[in-house]
Design a protein around this motif. Structure first.
Motif, PDB file in Angstrom:
ATOM      1  N   ASP A  15     -70.705   0.621  92.791  1.00  0.00           N
ATOM      2  CA  ASP A  15     -70.613   0.533  94.250  1.00  0.00           C
ATOM      3  C   ASP A  15     -69.583   1.511  94.804  1.00  0.00           C
ATOM      4  O   ASP A  15     -69.781   2.112  95.859  1.00  0.00           O
ATOM      5  CB  ASP A  15     -70.326  -0.900  94.711  1.00  0.00           C
ATOM      6  N   VAL A  16     -68.495   1.719  94.066  1.00  0.00           N
ATOM      7  CA  VAL A  16     -67.475   2.685  94.491  1.00  0.00           C
ATOM      8  C   VAL A  16     -68.053   4.098  94.426  1.00  0.00           C
ATOM      9  O   VAL A  16     -67.891   4.894  95.354  1.00  0.00           O
ATOM     10  CB  VAL A  16     -66.201   2.562  93.622  1.00  0.00           C
ATOM     11  N   ALA A  17     -68.741   4.409  93.355  1.00  0.00           N
ATOM     12  CA  ALA A  17     -69.338   5.737  93.196  1.00  0.00           C
ATOM     13  C   ALA A  17     -70.365   6.011  94.290  1.00  0.00           C
ATOM     14  O   ALA A  17     -70.396   7.110  94.867  1.00  0.00           O
ATOM     15  CB  ALA A  17     -69.977   5.870  91.819  1.00  0.00           C
ATOM     16  N   ALA A  22     -71.797   8.814  99.251  1.00  0.00           N
ATOM     17  CA  ALA A  22     -72.270   8.787 100.636  1.00  0.00           C
ATOM     18  C   ALA A  22     -71.260   9.441 101.574  1.00  0.00           C
ATOM     19  O   ALA A  22     -71.628  10.135 102.517  1.00  0.00           O
ATOM     20  CB  ALA A  22     -72.534   7.341 101.070  1.00  0.00           C
ATOM     21  N   ARG A  23     -69.972   9.236 101.322  1.00  0.00           N
ATOM     22  CA  ARG A  23     -68.928   9.810 102.180  1.00  0.00           C
ATOM     23  C   ARG A  23     -68.631  11.261 101.847  1.00  0.00           C
ATOM     24  O   ARG A  23     -68.050  11.972 102.657  1.00  0.00           O
ATOM     25  CB  ARG A  23     -67.659   8.981 102.091  1.00  0.00           C
ATOM     26  N   GLY A  24     -69.023  11.691 100.663  1.00  0.00           N
ATOM     27  CA  GLY A  24     -68.742  13.058 100.242  1.00  0.00           C
ATOM     28  C   GLY A  24     -69.454  14.103 101.074  1.00  0.00           C
ATOM     29  O   GLY A  24     -68.986  15.227 101.209  1.00  0.00           O
ATOM     30  N   GLY A  25     -70.577  13.720 101.653  1.00  0.00           N
ATOM     31  CA  GLY A  25     -71.322  14.630 102.514  1.00  0.00           C
ATOM     32  C   GLY A  25     -71.671  15.925 101.818  1.00  0.00           C
ATOM     33  O   GLY A  25     -71.906  15.966 100.609  1.00  0.00           O
ATOM     34  N   LEU A  29     -69.683  14.660  95.826  1.00  0.00           N
ATOM     35  CA  LEU A  29     -68.877  13.637  95.183  1.00  0.00           C
ATOM     36  C   LEU A  29     -67.645  14.229  94.514  1.00  0.00           C
ATOM     37  O   LEU A  29     -66.549  13.689  94.635  1.00  0.00           O
ATOM     38  CB  LEU A  29     -69.725  12.871  94.161  1.00  0.00           C
ATOM     39  N   SER A  30     -67.794  15.347  93.826  1.00  0.00           N
ATOM     40  CA  SER A  30     -66.652  15.931  93.112  1.00  0.00           C
ATOM     41  C   SER A  30     -65.516  16.288  94.056  1.00  0.00           C
ATOM     42  O   SER A  30     -64.350  15.996  93.780  1.00  0.00           O
ATOM     43  CB  SER A  30     -67.088  17.172  92.332  1.00  0.00           C
ATOM     44  N   TYR A  32     -64.924  14.997  97.001  1.00  0.00           N
ATOM     45  CA  TYR A  32     -64.391  13.758  97.553  1.00  0.00           C
ATOM     46  C   TYR A  32     -63.433  13.089  96.568  1.00  0.00           C
ATOM     47  O   TYR A  32     -62.324  12.683  96.932  1.00  0.00           O
ATOM     48  CB  TYR A  32     -65.541  12.818  97.911  1.00  0.00           C
ATOM     49  N   VAL A  33     -63.854  13.017  95.309  1.00  0.00           N
ATOM     50  CA  VAL A  33     -63.015  12.400  94.283  1.00  0.00           C
ATOM     51  C   VAL A  33     -61.761  13.230  94.053  1.00  0.00           C
ATOM     52  O   VAL A  33     -60.656  12.688  93.932  1.00  0.00           O
ATOM     53  CB  VAL A  33     -63.812  12.188  92.977  1.00  0.00           C
ATOM     54  N   ALA A  34     -61.882  14.556  94.019  1.00  0.00           N
ATOM     55  CA  ALA A  34     -60.715  15.419  93.821  1.00  0.00           C
ATOM     56  C   ALA A  34     -59.700  15.225  94.947  1.00  0.00           C
ATOM     57  O   ALA A  34     -58.491  15.146  94.705  1.00  0.00           O
ATOM     58  CB  ALA A  34     -61.142  16.881  93.726  1.00  0.00           C
ATOM     59  N   ALA A  35     -60.175  15.119  96.187  1.00  0.00           N
ATOM     60  CA  ALA A  35     -59.272  14.903  97.324  1.00  0.00           C
ATOM     61  C   ALA A  35     -58.594  13.539  97.216  1.00  0.00           C
ATOM     62  O   ALA A  35     -57.394  13.413  97.497  1.00  0.00           O
ATOM     63  CB  ALA A  35     -60.039  15.017  98.641  1.00  0.00           C
ATOM     64  N   ALA A  36     -59.335  12.517  96.794  1.00  0.00           N
ATOM     65  CA  ALA A  36     -58.756  11.184  96.651  1.00  0.00           C
ATOM     66  C   ALA A  36     -57.688  11.164  95.562  1.00  0.00           C
ATOM     67  O   ALA A  36     -56.626  10.565  95.727  1.00  0.00           O
ATOM     68  CB  ALA A  36     -59.855  10.163  96.335  1.00  0.00           C
ATOM     69  N   VAL A  37     -57.950  11.829  94.454  1.00  0.00           N
ATOM     70  CA  VAL A  37     -56.974  11.888  93.371  1.00  0.00           C
ATOM     71  C   VAL A  37     -55.737  12.668  93.817  1.00  0.00           C
ATOM     72  O   VAL A  37     -54.598  12.263  93.542  1.00  0.00           O
ATOM     73  CB  VAL A  37     -57.598  12.490  92.090  1.00  0.00           C
TER      74      VAL A  37
END
Length: 90
Positions: A15-17, A22-25, A29-30, A32-37
């Motif tokens: 569900d997180v992925a 969906a938010r990565g636009g 995804l990569s 989005y995840v890199a920015a979150a990290v």
């Protein structure tokens, strides 16, 4: 120049992925995840700085926090007033 990138395999709840995808636009995804990290690393670094400062100077009190918030609020008001005056003078 961009930092070089590498591919990594990570695991996370589905569900997180899906929400991240969906938010990565268009960036994906990569990105989005890199920015979150990167944000988490910044938070970790700030927490380390706070721990060092509190060990040296003692803990920050709620009163200290409120005083700084008030100081920032006044400074923002002053900047807004100065910016309005500059705009009307132009």
């Amino acid at each position: 120049m961009s930092e070089p990138t590498r591919k990594y395999s990570i695991s996370m709840p589905q569900d997180v992925a899906e929400a991240a995808r969906a938010r990565g636009g268009p960036s994906g995804l990569s990105a989005y995840v890199a920015a979150a990290v990167a944000r988490q690393i910044e938070r970790d670094n700030l927490n380390e700085l706070i721990a060092v400062a509190e060990a040296e100077h003692g803990p920050v009190t709620d009163e200290d926090i409120q005083a700084k918030r008030e100081q920032l609020r006044r400074a923002r008001e002053e900047q807004g007033t100065a910016a309005s005056g500059e705009a009307s003078a132009a």
